[in-house]
Design an enzyme around this catalytic site. Structure first.
Site, PDB file in Angstrom:
ATOM      1  N   GLY A 131       0.797  -1.222   0.000  1.00 26.01           N
ATOM      2  CA  GLY A 131       0.000   0.000   0.000  1.00 26.01           C
ATOM      3  C   GLY A 131       0.827   1.266   0.000  1.00 26.01           C
ATOM      4  O   GLY A 131       0.302   2.357  -0.227  1.00 26.01           O
ATOM      5  N   GLU A 132       2.112   1.144   0.281  1.00 22.25           N
ATOM      6  CA  GLU A 132       2.940   2.348   0.410  1.00 22.25           C
ATOM      7  C   GLU A 132       3.864   2.497  -0.807  1.00 22.25           C
ATOM      8  O   GLU A 132       3.395   2.826  -1.871  1.00 22.25           O
ATOM      9  CB  GLU A 132       3.665   2.324   1.758  1.00 22.25           C
ATOM     10  CG  GLU A 132       2.621   2.309   2.897  1.00 22.25           C
ATOM     11  CD  GLU A 132       3.215   2.371   4.285  1.00 22.25           C
ATOM     12  OE1 GLU A 132       4.132   3.167   4.529  1.00 22.25           O
ATOM     13  OE2 GLU A 132       2.740   1.603   5.157  1.00 22.25           O
TER      14      GLU A 132
END
Lengths: 338, 135
Positions: A131-132
């Site tokens: 997600g990053e």
């Protein structure tokens, strides 16, 4: 009538406690340290710090080639992003806010749930997280190996160790250790300049350490003991309880530093408190949600408006005029062809 | 096997008694010197006849920070602090978790395995207690 007399006496006692507290003794607990804490296995060196600075600003170690650590931990915004919760790969909204890097060298735990106890353990997490920055670590190493300038930088910083996950983590951790807030008006007062902060702020400091109970966790020069608590926020996030598998610690999150706090809104792990006034209201009520995991240290404070304003005036004295961070020049493929 | 024996309620509540030392319980004696608990008092638990050592939490530290006991002996963890704590051990051979401890709370843990264990507070990560359990 008896109740009223008792209440008046009680309030008088609380005011006495705030105004007659031994400030000189208390101030000793808030002196700035003279040295940055180091990891004995990764001593601070100019070469490792500079390599870490380059890696911190390096977008090519993200899947998109656009995100770096500094995309969220933005030095222009006190090493945060100013958003309620972070924004990661593909502009997806993340579930927790971006914690500041400021004074991270003093952290005893990293991430809101404390799952990494050292900065070295923490550094690679957001790079690899889908997600990053969404960059598998083997791909990260491929990218760094393909940029010839890095080989020399790693050799200078960590002779004989090469470009590895460990040396990337160590370099980023050492750069992060050098991100330290400058002296604030509060520090000048601690050093003896009585004119550095207002009398109202001094009263706010006394309240901070007594009736308002803030210093139970926001203690020491960095205003955090790195402890974890459920402070009664509306959240489904299990926080430290989810990481440890301890139901009794559901909704526990790390106590953040209060340095530069007036410039670091919104607040909390989910950005749910927009202002310092909102945050004070949260604590004054003893939390917004009552549940079994609510910390025993959180309780209604009965602070009046003047007391809240005094505490906020004190918190503003923790803001420092920090040095500007310049973007580093990164090694390029073009330079390697020359 | 979880060796948590039980949480012992004490008469001191979490409200309005910050900094107070726990009062004498019905089954367990808190030895004091000048009003303060002594370190690691080993005594016999009259109720069960087993040895019980005491470890206190004070000023966000365990007191003592190292202790040696025998297998199947117990440690009573007493929160003598002004803030909430926790006590847990996360080893694969032996583990326990007492949950949250408000000031005044005490928990009794039986150590059923020999070995050296790191006991921690999950609220305050720099609180560490090394327990050596011998046969």
């Amino acid at each position: 009538m008896r109740y009223r007399i008792f209440l008046a006496g009680f309030l008088a006692a609380m005011n006495l406690a705030a105004s007659e507290i031994d400030l000189d003794a208390l101030k000793k607990d808030y002196r700035r340290p003279t040295d940055i804490p180091q990891n004995p296995d990764n001593p601070l060196t100019p070469e490792s710090i500079e390599l870490g600075r380059k890696l911190f600003f390096e977008p090519r170690i993200s899947a998109s080639g656009l995100m770096s650590c500094a995309s969220c931990h933005n030095p222009s915004l006190n090493w945060e992003d100013g958003l309620p919760t972070g924004v990661g790969h593909g502009h997806q909204k993340l579930s927790r806010s971006t914690p500041t890097i400021l004074n991270a060298a003093w952290n005893q735990a990293n991430f809101w749930d404390g799952r990494a106890e050292t900065l070295e353990e923490q550094a690679l997490g957001p790079i690899a997280a889908a997600g990053e920055m969404n960059m598998p670590l083997d791909k990260m190493l491929e990218v760094l190996h393909a940029i010839p300038g890095y080989e020399e930088l790693f050799a200078e910083a960590y002779p004989g160790e090469g470009i590895t996950e460990e040396t990337v983590a160590k370099a980023i951790a050492n750069f992060e250790r050098t991100v330290v807030s400058n002296e604030a008006p509060f520090d000048q007062w601690i050093k003896g300049d009585e004119e550095a902060i207002s009398e109202t702020a001094k009263r706010g400091f006394a309240l901070f350490n007594t009736k308002a109970r803030c210093s139970l966790c926001h203690s020491g020069w960095n205003f955090s003991d790195s402890s974890f608590h459920d402070i009664g926020l509306k959240t489904d996030d299990k926080g430290r309880g989810g990481f440890l598998g301890f139901e009794s610690m559901n909704h526990f999150f790390k106590t953040p530093t209060l340095r530069n706090v007036a410039e670091r809104a919104p607040y909390m792990h989910n950005g749910s408190e927009a202002t310092l006034h909102d945050t004070m209201e949260l604590y004054n009520k003893g939390g917004r949600v009552k549940r079994d995991t609510l910390s025993g240290d959180i309780r209604p404070l009965n602070l009046d408006t003047d007391e809240i304003e005094a505490i906020i005036e004190f918190l503003k004295t923790l803001s420092s005029d920090d040095s500007e961070m310049h973007m580093p020049r990164l090694p390029t493929l073009i330079a390697a062809e020359n | 096997m979880i060796a948590l024996v039980g949480s012992l309620p004490v008469s001191i509540s979490s409200t309005g008694n910050e900094g107070s030392s726990p009062e004498q319980g019905e089954r367990y004696l808190v030895t004091r010197e000048n009003g303060q608990p002594t370190e690691s008092v080993v005594f016999t638990n009259a109720a069960s006849g087993e040895g019980v050592s005491k470890v206190f939490q004070k000023d966000k530290k365990f007191e003592p920070t190292e202790i040696q006991i025998k297998v199947n002996e117990k440690i009573e963890f007493v929160n003598n602090d002004s803030v909430s704590h926790n006590v847990y051990c996360g080893g694969s051979k032996f583990s326990f978790n007492v949950g949250s401890q408000v000031p005044g709370d005490r928990d009794l843990v039986e150590f059923t395995k020999a070995g050296k264990f790191l006991v921690r507070c999950a609220v305050h990560l720099d609180m560490k207690l090394y327990v050596t359990v011998v046969e």
